[in-house]
Design a protein around this motif. Sequence first.
Motif, PDB file in Angstrom:
ATOM      1  N   THR A   6      19.171  68.815  60.642  1.00 47.88           N
ATOM      2  CA  THR A   6      20.185  69.863  60.527  1.00 47.88           C
ATOM      3  C   THR A   6      21.093  69.758  61.749  1.00 47.88           C
ATOM      4  O   THR A   6      20.875  68.934  62.637  1.00 47.88           O
ATOM      5  N   GLU A   7      22.089  70.622  61.810  1.00 52.80           N
ATOM      6  CA  GLU A   7      23.035  70.563  62.916  1.00 52.80           C
ATOM      7  C   GLU A   7      22.344  70.880  64.235  1.00 52.80           C
ATOM      8  O   GLU A   7      21.560  71.831  64.332  1.00 52.80           O
ATOM      9  N   GLY A   8      22.645  70.065  65.254  1.00 56.09           N
ATOM     10  CA  GLY A   8      22.101  70.308  66.581  1.00 56.09           C
ATOM     11  C   GLY A   8      23.089  71.054  67.454  1.00 56.09           C
ATOM     12  O   GLY A   8      24.045  71.672  66.965  1.00 56.09           O
ATOM     13  N   ALA A   9      22.871  70.987  68.757  1.00 57.40           N
ATOM     14  CA  ALA A   9      23.731  71.708  69.689  1.00 57.40           C
ATOM     15  C   ALA A   9      25.128  71.107  69.745  1.00 57.40           C
ATOM     16  O   ALA A   9      26.108  71.807  69.996  1.00 57.40           O
ATOM     17  N   GLY A  10      25.246  69.798  69.531  1.00 58.32           N
ATOM     18  CA  GLY A  10      26.548  69.150  69.558  1.00 58.32           C
ATOM     19  C   GLY A  10      26.967  68.723  68.164  1.00 58.32           C
ATOM     20  O   GLY A  10      26.524  69.272  67.160  1.00 58.32           O
ATOM     21  N   ALA A  11      27.845  67.730  68.101  1.00 56.84           N
ATOM     22  CA  ALA A  11      28.298  67.221  66.815  1.00 56.84           C
ATOM     23  C   ALA A  11      27.197  66.379  66.180  1.00 56.84           C
ATOM     24  O   ALA A  11      26.447  65.695  66.862  1.00 56.84           O
ATOM     25  N   GLY A  12      27.097  66.437  64.866  1.00 55.80           N
ATOM     26  CA  GLY A  12      26.132  65.608  64.157  1.00 55.80           C
ATOM     27  C   GLY A  12      24.811  66.308  63.926  1.00 55.80           C
ATOM     28  O   GLY A  12      24.537  67.402  64.448  1.00 55.80           O
ATOM     29  N   ILE A  13      23.971  65.660  63.114  1.00 54.98           N
ATOM     30  CA  ILE A  13      22.687  66.245  62.750  1.00 54.98           C
ATOM     31  C   ILE A  13      21.550  65.521  63.481  1.00 54.98           C
ATOM     32  O   ILE A  13      21.654  64.348  63.815  1.00 54.98           O
ATOM     33  N   VAL A  14      20.462  66.262  63.711  1.00 60.25           N
ATOM     34  CA  VAL A  14      19.295  65.740  64.432  1.00 60.25           C
ATOM     35  C   VAL A  14      18.044  66.264  63.740  1.00 60.25           C
ATOM     36  O   VAL A  14      18.074  67.265  63.026  1.00 60.25           O
TER      37      VAL A  14
END
Length: 336
Positions: free
Chosen positions: A20-28
């Motif tokens: 899912t979305e992390g603290a920055g851009a992109g998913i983790v």
Amino acid sequence: MAASLPHVLLVSTGGTITMTEGAGAGIVPTLTGEDLVRAVPDLARIADFDVVSYSTKPGASLTLDDLVAIAELIDSRVGEGFAGAIVVQGTDTIEETAFVLDTLIVSERPVVVTGAMRGARAPGADGPANLLAAGIVAGAAQFAGLGTLVVLNDEVHAARFVRKAHTSLPSAFTSPGFAPIGRVIEGQAQCLARLRRLPALARPAFTADGPVALLQPFLGDDGRILEALPGLGYRGAVIEAMGAGHLPETFCEKINRLASVMPVVLATRVAAGPTFERTYAFAGSETDLIARGVIPAGDLAGNKAALLLRLLIACGAEGEDLRIRFTARTKMFSAA
């Protein structure tokens, strides 16, 4: 009285299906195996799940030692009344994980590897459907004895043939030169073909001391990298050759020297079809290279050949014993 549901072991390692979305851009990776099961209520209709959240790694960060540990976990648990097992992971390395598990797991119960091409909150996320199909196959008795399977997009692929053929489509997984051996249709598993099971290799205690290089030459390549491999600490090499197993003539003497100090496996960079052994006779052809000491990989893709070579080295195989054991397994990698 209603029939009891099959009992399925689910081992979650991470991957896009858990992202899912992390603290920055992109998913983790953020979701555990328990999260995945809770997010798909229909799973409760098809099986009772015991969940092990092994890790939250992307597929590219899994290690061979991870896979040895997961194989041991599955073999130690499936005898506790489980119909089968599911391994959830990133699709980047599903073909490799499935191959290693297929090589190491002793149990005859279905072992299914699955994941997702789209993140858990992306439009059209395919994780829930893939997890549901995997649960159906893992609990289906007709898939017992077939080794490790890959289930995505309602298709069932054999570990030794499956390849990831697209970077983004939900239909990314194919079996080049073969076909899916099963499908999930209207919630039912259909087995379309039965392949003979390979005997399991002994599980090595430690794999990090057997590094293997994987090389893919191209037009005009002079092969100078081959000369550096021994000094870099490699203990084996797999070369994804051109066509049916051909290399530039400039490689020949370098192959002579390399094969004298480490096992060298000849695979093909072509997606489907085996490495030849007795057709061409020019310098750099498959017959010439075999005469210089290389080991043909048969139907094995280069990445799978490299993993098999690493496992054999980790088990202590060397010299002619390694050649015999490697060849014995690749000769079994046919549909016959």
